[in-house]
Design a protein around this motif. Structure first.
Motif, PDB file in Angstrom:
ATOM      1  N   ILE A 180      28.128  62.605  44.600  1.00  0.00           N
ATOM      2  CA  ILE A 180      26.678  62.400  44.710  1.00  0.00           C
ATOM      3  C   ILE A 180      26.073  62.490  43.301  1.00  0.00           C
ATOM      4  O   ILE A 180      26.419  63.399  42.538  1.00  0.00           O
ATOM      5  N   ALA A 181      25.194  61.560  42.982  1.00  0.00           N
ATOM      6  CA  ALA A 181      24.587  61.531  41.644  1.00  0.00           C
ATOM      7  C   ALA A 181      23.505  62.617  41.554  1.00  0.00           C
ATOM      8  O   ALA A 181      22.308  62.337  41.600  1.00  0.00           O
ATOM      9  N   ALA A 182      23.927  63.843  41.455  1.00  0.00           N
ATOM     10  CA  ALA A 182      22.998  64.976  41.416  1.00  0.00           C
ATOM     11  C   ALA A 182      22.782  65.392  39.966  1.00  0.00           C
ATOM     12  O   ALA A 182      23.712  65.362  39.170  1.00  0.00           O
ATOM     13  N   LYS A 183      21.532  65.795  39.644  1.00  0.00           N
ATOM     14  CA  LYS A 183      21.249  66.215  38.267  1.00  0.00           C
ATOM     15  C   LYS A 183      20.259  67.374  38.294  1.00  0.00           C
ATOM     16  O   LYS A 183      19.271  67.329  39.030  1.00  0.00           O
ATOM     17  N   LEU A 184      20.529  68.363  37.485  1.00  0.00           N
ATOM     18  CA  LEU A 184      19.607  69.505  37.405  1.00  0.00           C
ATOM     19  C   LEU A 184      18.439  69.148  36.505  1.00  0.00           C
ATOM     20  O   LEU A 184      18.626  68.637  35.404  1.00  0.00           O
ATOM     21  N   ILE A 185      17.243  69.443  37.003  1.00  0.00           N
ATOM     22  CA  ILE A 185      16.026  69.185  36.213  1.00  0.00           C
ATOM     23  C   ILE A 185      15.118  70.413  36.344  1.00  0.00           C
ATOM     24  O   ILE A 185      15.286  71.207  37.270  1.00  0.00           O
ATOM     25  N   PRO A 186      14.153  70.570  35.436  1.00  0.00           N
ATOM     26  CA  PRO A 186      13.186  71.662  35.633  1.00  0.00           C
ATOM     27  C   PRO A 186      12.401  71.411  36.921  1.00  0.00           C
ATOM     28  O   PRO A 186      12.136  70.260  37.260  1.00  0.00           O
ATOM     29  N   VAL A 187      12.049  72.454  37.631  1.00  0.00           N
ATOM     30  CA  VAL A 187      11.298  72.278  38.883  1.00  0.00           C
ATOM     31  C   VAL A 187       9.948  71.634  38.552  1.00  0.00           C
ATOM     32  O   VAL A 187       9.208  72.144  37.709  1.00  0.00           O
ATOM     33  N   PRO A 188       9.643  70.473  39.180  1.00  0.00           N
ATOM     34  CA  PRO A 188       8.357  69.827  38.893  1.00  0.00           C
ATOM     35  C   PRO A 188       7.190  70.774  39.201  1.00  0.00           C
ATOM     36  O   PRO A 188       7.202  71.466  40.223  1.00  0.00           O
ATOM     37  N   ARG A 189       6.216  70.786  38.334  1.00  0.00           N
ATOM     38  CA  ARG A 189       5.102  71.726  38.394  1.00  0.00           C
ATOM     39  C   ARG A 189       4.368  71.678  39.743  1.00  0.00           C
ATOM     40  O   ARG A 189       3.953  72.712  40.257  1.00  0.00           O
ATOM     41  N   HIS A 190       4.234  70.465  40.312  1.00  0.00           N
ATOM     42  CA  HIS A 190       3.465  70.365  41.561  1.00  0.00           C
ATOM     43  C   HIS A 190       4.226  70.949  42.745  1.00  0.00           C
ATOM     44  O   HIS A 190       3.653  71.165  43.797  1.00  0.00           O
ATOM     45  N   LEU A 191       5.508  71.223  42.567  1.00  0.00           N
ATOM     46  CA  LEU A 191       6.285  71.786  43.677  1.00  0.00           C
ATOM     47  C   LEU A 191       6.376  73.306  43.604  1.00  0.00           C
ATOM     48  O   LEU A 191       6.594  73.974  44.594  1.00  0.00           O
ATOM     49  N   SER A 192       6.275  73.835  42.400  1.00  0.00           N
ATOM     50  CA  SER A 192       6.471  75.268  42.253  1.00  0.00           C
ATOM     51  C   SER A 192       5.922  75.706  40.909  1.00  0.00           C
ATOM     52  O   SER A 192       5.885  74.932  39.960  1.00  0.00           O
ATOM     53  N   THR A 193       5.527  76.966  40.842  1.00  0.00           N
ATOM     54  CA  THR A 193       5.131  77.520  39.546  1.00  0.00           C
ATOM     55  C   THR A 193       6.333  78.183  38.881  1.00  0.00           C
ATOM     56  O   THR A 193       6.227  78.778  37.841  1.00  0.00           O
ATOM     57  N   ASP A 194       7.462  78.072  39.541  1.00  0.00           N
ATOM     58  CA  ASP A 194       8.653  78.752  39.063  1.00  0.00           C
ATOM     59  C   ASP A 194       9.126  78.170  37.738  1.00  0.00           C
ATOM     60  O   ASP A 194       8.846  77.037  37.407  1.00  0.00           O
ATOM     61  N   CYS A 195       9.899  78.979  36.991  1.00  0.00           N
ATOM     62  CA  CYS A 195      10.417  78.494  35.716  1.00  0.00           C
ATOM     63  C   CYS A 195      11.863  78.015  35.854  1.00  0.00           C
ATOM     64  O   CYS A 195      12.540  77.793  34.879  1.00  0.00           O
ATOM     65  N   GLY A 196      12.317  77.843  37.087  1.00  0.00           N
ATOM     66  CA  GLY A 196      13.738  77.566  37.285  1.00  0.00           C
ATOM     67  C   GLY A 196      14.090  76.088  37.312  1.00  0.00           C
ATOM     68  O   GLY A 196      13.355  75.230  36.846  1.00  0.00           O
ATOM     69  N   MET A 197      15.251  75.821  37.847  1.00  0.00           N
ATOM     70  CA  MET A 197      15.782  74.466  37.897  1.00  0.00           C
ATOM     71  C   MET A 197      15.838  73.981  39.335  1.00  0.00           C
ATOM     72  O   MET A 197      15.952  74.770  40.264  1.00  0.00           O
ATOM     73  N   ALA A 198      15.794  72.663  39.467  1.00  0.00           N
ATOM     74  CA  ALA A 198      15.955  72.042  40.779  1.00  0.00           C
ATOM     75  C   ALA A 198      17.036  70.976  40.665  1.00  0.00           C
ATOM     76  O   ALA A 198      17.340  70.502  39.573  1.00  0.00           O
ATOM     77  N   LEU A 199      17.595  70.604  41.805  1.00  0.00           N
ATOM     78  CA  LEU A 199      18.645  69.585  41.817  1.00  0.00           C
ATOM     79  C   LEU A 199      18.040  68.275  42.289  1.00  0.00           C
ATOM     80  O   LEU A 199      17.582  68.171  43.434  1.00  0.00           O
ATOM     81  N   ARG A 200      18.020  67.274  41.380  1.00  0.00           N
ATOM     82  CA  ARG A 200      17.483  65.961  41.766  1.00  0.00           C
ATOM     83  C   ARG A 200      18.616  65.132  42.378  1.00  0.00           C
ATOM     84  O   ARG A 200      19.702  65.065  41.807  1.00  0.00           O
ATOM     85  N   ILE A 201      18.324  64.575  43.538  1.00  0.00           N
ATOM     86  CA  ILE A 201      19.340  63.772  44.232  1.00  0.00           C
ATOM     87  C   ILE A 201      18.700  62.479  44.714  1.00  0.00           C
ATOM     88  O   ILE A 201      17.474  62.420  44.888  1.00  0.00           O
ATOM     89  N   PRO A 202      19.488  61.436  44.971  1.00  0.00           N
ATOM     90  CA  PRO A 202      18.916  60.242  45.610  1.00  0.00           C
ATOM     91  C   PRO A 202      18.431  60.619  47.010  1.00  0.00           C
ATOM     92  O   PRO A 202      19.125  61.348  47.726  1.00  0.00           O
TER      93      PRO A 202
END
Lengths: 76, 385
Positions: free
Chosen positions: A30-52
């Motif tokens: 799966i073409a998964a990529k770690l990105i910073p969590v988009p601001r509108h989804l969370s105020t967190d400073c962590g990472m999210a996994l972007r997937i198709p």
């Protein structure tokens, strides 16, 4: 709703769980990529996994099978 | 120079470890678990890789059940101080290191009850003696896996089964064994396993951690440190999930890069092969020591019952004098004295004078063992009784 580029992000509690999920998803091709969590989804400073967006069900099933805890999946 | 102090810190390190650390410092350097840019992601991947390698090595099914800290001492403090409350009873052995004994002494003053099961002068523990001191309020059994003084292995799998039968938690101090002896937390029924990175795991100093098994309720294991975790930043409360609950503040990224390389080196070599090499060296050492007059060896004197750590004394000589002369006259580096384990020395009958300890690692050779034995023989011969 699918985003314009057909991508979604998986949100996690722990950055290390996000890394674990990326590792597992990539192993499944799966073409998964770690990105910073988009601001509108969370105020967190962590990472999210972007997937198709089309792979969401497969990713959810994979995470549940491996017992990797995630908070939510959101369209980008 | 012959380095025989691997029980204090493993040295030298295979070049892969140094390369992994140099790579982290030169090419990565960012904070693992903070930010989301490519270098932070790469740092977090490296830390995760170390968790995964350790999980493979130790039979841990979920790598996130490993929490990193500075050393085994920190991990043991987290397990003991985090878990035990007033009125709880804990069982331990007379061979423990001060990293277990001192937190337990402090807990006694807070109303925790303690039973110390005595080992034989060879360091052997009878698991039935553990069973005999279990009380209705017993919460935990805490055991060293192998003595850091005489190397004797304790029967952790048997004690683990007893702990399960009575519904107790089982904490193992694997500072001397992780990487040197096969360990499987599930087969050995271990709930909490404390390890250090810089000994048999081949990593650098300043790395270590605690495995926290599924029988440990996280809300009953209080963190020792609280602070930034890179997660749930909107909350002023410590997260409740692994590993973040117990990993506040920036991790030792460069150290964990080195530890990961060390564990992968071991996985490639195979811990069983490491064990066989060290068994061979230990047998040769024990045989050789037995042939030198005036040398008293402690422990079982059976290589298969111990790790590659051997304690001895020379009749008519102080351990400190033997150690100094080995260093100055023969360039043999070892540790003398009490090895942070006064209880173990009381058990084997060498308190307060201590012993000379030769501790070997995977990178020691037969030639080094032979040279060290020859040096000791000549030192003894040249010293009047």
């Amino acid at each position: 709703m699918p985003g314009p580029d057909g991508m979604a992000v998986v949100l996690f509690d722990s950055v290390q769980a996000a890394i674990q999920a990326e590792h597992a998803a990539r192993a499944e091709g799966i073409a998964a990529k770690l990105i910073p969590v988009p601001r509108h989804l969370s105020t967190d400073c962590g990472m999210a996994l972007r997937i198709p967006r089309s792979e969401e069900l497969q990713v959810r099933a994979l995470l549940e099978r491996l017992g990797i805890a995630y908070r939510a999946v959101r369209a980008l | 120079m012959i380095y025989l102090d691997n029980a204090a810190s493993g040295w030298p390190k295979p070049p892969e470890i140094l390369e992994a650390m140099a790579h982290f410092m030169r090419e990565v350097g960012a904070n693992p678990g903070r930010s989301g840019h490519r270098l932070a992601v790469e740092a977090a991947r490296i830390v995760y890789g170390t968790r995964e390698a350790l999980a493979t090595l130790l039979g841990i099914s979920d790598p996130l059940r490993i929490v990193f800290g500075a050393n085994a001492t920190e991990a043991l403090n987290l397990a003991l101080i985090g878990l035990l409350r007033r009125g709880d009873h804990v069982i331990t052995s007379s061979m423990e290191h001060n990293s277990v004994v001192r937190p337990l002494r402090a807990l006694l003053r807070r109303g925790v009850e303690l039973s110390v099961v005595h080992c034989t002068p060879q360091g052997l523990l009878n698991p039935r003696e553990i069973e005999a001191v279990i009380r209705p309020n017993t919460r935990l059994i805490a055991l060293i896996h192998a003595s850091n003084v005489i190397g004797t292995l304790l029967p952790i799998a048997e004690v683990g089964r007893i702990a399960r039968r009575y519904g107790l938690l089982f904490l193992v101090d694997a500072a001397q064994t992780a990487g040197a002896v096969p360990i499987d937390v599930e087969a050995d029924a271990i709930d909490l396993l404390a390890f250090t990175g810089h000994k048999a795991l081949m990593g650098p100093q300043g790395t270590g951690g605690l495995y926290i098994g599924p029988r440990v309720a996280l809300d009953e294991l209080e963190p020792i440190l609280r602070g930034g975790t890179g997660s749930h930043s909107e909350s002023e409360e410590q997260p409740g999930f692994l590993p973040d609950r117990y990993e506040s503040g920036t991790l030792n990224g460069v150290g964990l890069a080195g530890l990961g390389a060390g564990v992968r080196y071991l996985l490639e070599a195979g811990v069983q092969r490491v064990r066989e090499h060290e068994l061979g060296l230990t047998r040769r050492l024990l045989d050789g020591l037995a042939r030198i007059p005036r040398v008293i060896v402690y422990g079982t004197k059976k290589a298969e019952q111990q790790v590659a750590t051997v304690s001895f004394n020379v009749e008519g000589m102080e351990p400190s004098e033997v150690g100094l002369r080995l260093d100055e006259e023969h360039s043999i580096l070892c540790r003398v004295g009490l090895h942070c384990s006064p209880g173990a020395h009381r058990t084997i009958g060498t308190f307060p004078e201590g012993t000379v300890r030769w501790s070997l690692g995977y990178l020691n050779t037969v030639a080094e063992v032979d040279a060290a034995l020859a040096a000791l023989a000549s030192l003894v011969e040249s010293t009047p009784e």
